[in-house]
Design a protein around this motif. Structure first.
Motif, PDB file in Angstrom:
ATOM      1  N   SER A 233      18.934  35.734  54.135  1.00  0.00           N
ATOM      2  CA  SER A 233      19.916  36.783  54.402  1.00  0.00           C
ATOM      3  C   SER A 233      20.306  36.875  55.868  1.00  0.00           C
ATOM      4  N   THR A 263      22.624  37.071  49.590  1.00  0.00           N
ATOM      5  CA  THR A 263      22.111  38.231  48.867  1.00  0.00           C
ATOM      6  C   THR A 263      20.761  37.948  48.226  1.00  0.00           C
ATOM      7  N   LEU A 318      24.285  43.013  55.402  1.00  0.00           N
ATOM      8  CA  LEU A 318      22.954  42.699  54.884  1.00  0.00           C
ATOM      9  C   LEU A 318      21.886  43.457  55.658  1.00  0.00           C
ATOM     10  N   LEU A 337      24.805  46.364  47.828  1.00  0.00           N
ATOM     11  CA  LEU A 337      24.912  44.951  47.453  1.00  0.00           C
ATOM     12  C   LEU A 337      25.989  44.772  46.387  1.00  0.00           C
ATOM     13  N   ALA A 341      29.610  42.938  47.289  1.00  0.00           N
ATOM     14  CA  ALA A 341      29.925  41.650  46.664  1.00  0.00           C
ATOM     15  C   ALA A 341      31.410  41.538  46.357  1.00  0.00           C
TER      16      ALA A 341
END
Length: 663
Positions: A233, A263, A318, A337, A341
């Protein structure tokens, strides 16, 4: 209830596409168009089955499937199997859904490329590797897919293997993440040394819940796991490979940054969240995540390559997710997350669309594209607003939940992490709208042709892969995925985890679903602490929104109205600008100081000197002295009898004299 075969098919379908394309490539040729449709069909079927798996977990809860023996040697048995829980179900939908849109987009973006067939084979393997990772029940099984994700990213980052910069970027990513994976492997081996049965993830959950794993053991294992997660990450200080990874095709960047490789690190920490909670490593995770969020965002302030701006943005976001996990915010981290995305994939695909029109990624040669590319512009603005965390887009809901959760610990560390998160929110809004204004507003500055002319005038080589200007909106097969992702960026956050009951999805539905897992959360209190029922924090929401608006306002003043000159600021703070532009000199630190001077010149050089002057020299000296002795003995071995008689008499006299002297 979904059956086990259907879950295996989610993984097997893209594996099958990879095998078919790879085996038939010598027959069908390097540019076969049907390979894209094979990949799309396989991943589309995986997406449909992933949605069915999500629906099954929502209605039936965690699904348990039998394990199969993989390796059996004496008393040692290693099994493999599937783990279908809420975390797996969410990740399956994200990975297959984003990948499906990326494959559609790639048909136009990769059109005419000599490696078209190879590209889709690699993309099938990449998607399959990530799907296998999120389904894995056993740690060794997970590690195998973890490494497959790494090799897939290596192949795709260095896809244009005739470009030295792409080959170097692929090697850099592979080596840095392998270095981090050594920590992950050590964590697995240490866990195995404590109890081989704990390699089974549900058994590990039970051991943590039963108090069988001491805090010290949990801490060492968690630190090893976090090292692997930090590498994948791109968390500080293992972050420098990710911006260079932009050398790969833009759809690859979209997939890496939104749903697969980067991820995977966040997923790893989330998968072993009970172990991290039982350890003393949580604040380490939070502080590194918070620092990375600000650190990466600061480098995005001066980057001129639009993909690298988005890459720094990914590292920063992240960092937000790691920050949330470190303060116990399991739900906010995974919620971010999920939302990230969609809008990050949209931003990357929009940047590829811009490159399709201008032939370059350098924003200094763009400008004025809003009139030529209205759909791409709209997608970029919506994605940028979501990334900045403005109401009512999805990034607002997920990022503010992270910031609000930092106050849960009620400690000085929690307030420090909150401060880092708020500062990152301001920087994020500034650099994102700086990129939008430089790309779409003002006047067009010539694109690839102008950049090539400037490079030629400066006596610099024109980098391979630079395209040609084609000022028009991209084909519908590229615009459609960007539009779908923009729609997701608008509504994914609110409709997934609404603060009020909508009738379709209950209040805080995402959080309640994600924590409906007794193996991870053993009580309602534990689930609430992880964020199952977040409380809307007005001061945090207003503060972060105000900072985001301030960042946008500053970007507008500098790059839209030009009431503040960026060049003037650069001249006022030349050292700060240089440090940010040179990425804090981390490339020089790693590649020049540590690798070239430290490893090659000192470490390897010392061994080379010892080998040449000592080890090899021993053989040379033995040979030389053997020759000298032989030549000396050859003098007396001359075939003359008187010489031999003289030698015998001399030997006898010497022996008698020695006897008389000593005895």
């Amino acid at each position: 209830m979904i059956n086990e075969t259907a879950i295996w098919l989610i993984l097997a379908l893209p594996v099958g596409a990879f095998a078919i394309i790879g085996l038939l490539r010598p027959v069908i040729g390097p540019q076969s168009k049907w390979t894209g449709w094979v990949t799309i069909a396989a991943i589309g079927a995986s997406f449909a089955l992933s949605v069915a798996a999500l629906a099954s977990v929502m209605t039936e809860g965690v699904q348990h499937f039998p394990q199969r023996d993989w390796i059996s040697a004496g008393s040692f048995t290693l099994s493999f199997g599937l783990l279908l829980d809420p975390l797996t179900a969410i990740m399956l939908v994200v990975v297959s859904g984003v990948s499906l849109l990326v494959q559609f987009y790639s048909q136009a973006y990769m059109h005419g490329d000599r490696g078209y067939t190879r590209y889709y084979a690699y993309m099938s393997l990449f998607t399959a590797s990530m799907l296998g990772l999120v389904c894995a029940r056993n740690l060794v099984q997970l590690f195998v897919f973890w490494e497959l994700v790494g090799i897939s990213s290596y192949l795709l980052i260095g896809f244009w293997m005739d470009r030295p910069s792409a080959a170097a970027a692929a090697k850099k990513a592979f080596i840095m993440t392998r270095f981090a994976d050594f920590g992950f492997l050590l964590g697995i081996l240490y866990l195995y040394s404590q109890n081989p049965a704990w390699l089974d993830i549900p058994a590990l959950y039970d051991a943590v819940a039963g108090g069988a794993i001491a805090a010290t053991v949990a801490t060492w294992i968690s630190l090893g796991f976090f090292m692997g997660a930090a590498g994948k990450s791109a968390q500080f200080p293992l972050h420098s490979w990710l911006p260079d990874a932009m050398e790969g095709p833009t759809p690859v960047s979209a997939l890496i940054h939104s749903a697969t490789m980067v991820t995977a690190g966040v997923f790893l920490v989330a998968r072993f969240f009970p172990l991290f909670e039982a350890s003393n490593a949580m604040m380490t995770v939070a502080l590194i995540g918070g620092f990375t969020a600000v650190f990466a965002a600061s480098m995005g302030l001066v980057a001129n390559d639009i993909k690298r701006v988005l890459a720094y943005s990914t590292v920063s976001q992240l960092g937000y997710m790691m920050l949330a996990l470190g303060v116990g915010g399991y739900v906010p981290a995974l919620f971010h997350l999920f939302t990230h995305a969609w809008f990050k994939a949209g931003l990357f695909l929009a940047s590829g669309s811009v490159n399709h029109a201008t032939g370059t990624f350098n924003m200094r040669y763009m400008g004025g594209l809003k009139r030529y590319m209205p759909w791409t512009y709209a997608g970029m603005v919506i994605g940028g607003l979501s990334l900045a965390g403005l109401f009512p887009l999805s990034g607002f809901w997920s990022k503010d939940e992270i910031l609000a959760h930092t106050l849960e610990p009620g400690s000085v560390t929690g307030y420090a992490v909150l401060g880092l998160g708020l500062l990152a929110a301001f920087l994020t809004a500034f650099y994102m709208f700086r990129a939008i204004y430089m790309t779409f507003h003002g006047t067009y500055r010539g694109g690839a042709e102008a950049e090539a002319a400037d490079l030629k005038n400066d006596g610099q080589p024109i980098p391979p892969g630079m395209g040609h200007t084609h000022l028009a909106e991209s084909p519908w097969i590229m615009v459609a995925p960007v539009t779908i992702l923009a729609v997701m960026a608008i509504g994914a956050g609110f409709f997934s985890n609404p603060p009020a009951n909508l009738g379709i999805n209950g209040k805080h539905g995402f959080g309640r679903f994600l924590t409906h897992n007794d193996a991870v959360f053993h009580s309602p209190e534990a689930a609430e602490h992880a964020g199952a029922k977040p409380h809307f924090n007005w001061p945090i929401a207003l503060g972060s929104t105000g900072l985001a608006l301030a960042g946008i306002a500053l970007a507008s003043a500098m790059y839209l109205r030009v009431s503040i000159s960026p060049q003037t600021l650069g001249r006022l703070f030349p050292h700060a600008h240089r440090v940010l532009y040179r990425k804090y000199y981390f490339d020089e630190l790693y590649e020049d100081l540590i690798v070239r001077k430290g490893f090659h010149r000192l470490f390897a050089g010392a061994f080379s000197w010892a080998d040449g002057n000592w080890l090899d020299n021993v053989n040379v000296q033995i040979s030389a002295w053997t020759g000298r002795i032989g030549r000396g003995l050859a003098i007396v071995q001359n075939g003359q009898a008187q010489t031999y008689v003289f030698a015998m008499i001399l030997g006898a006299v010497t022996a008698i004299a020695a006897f008389l002297i000593w005895f």
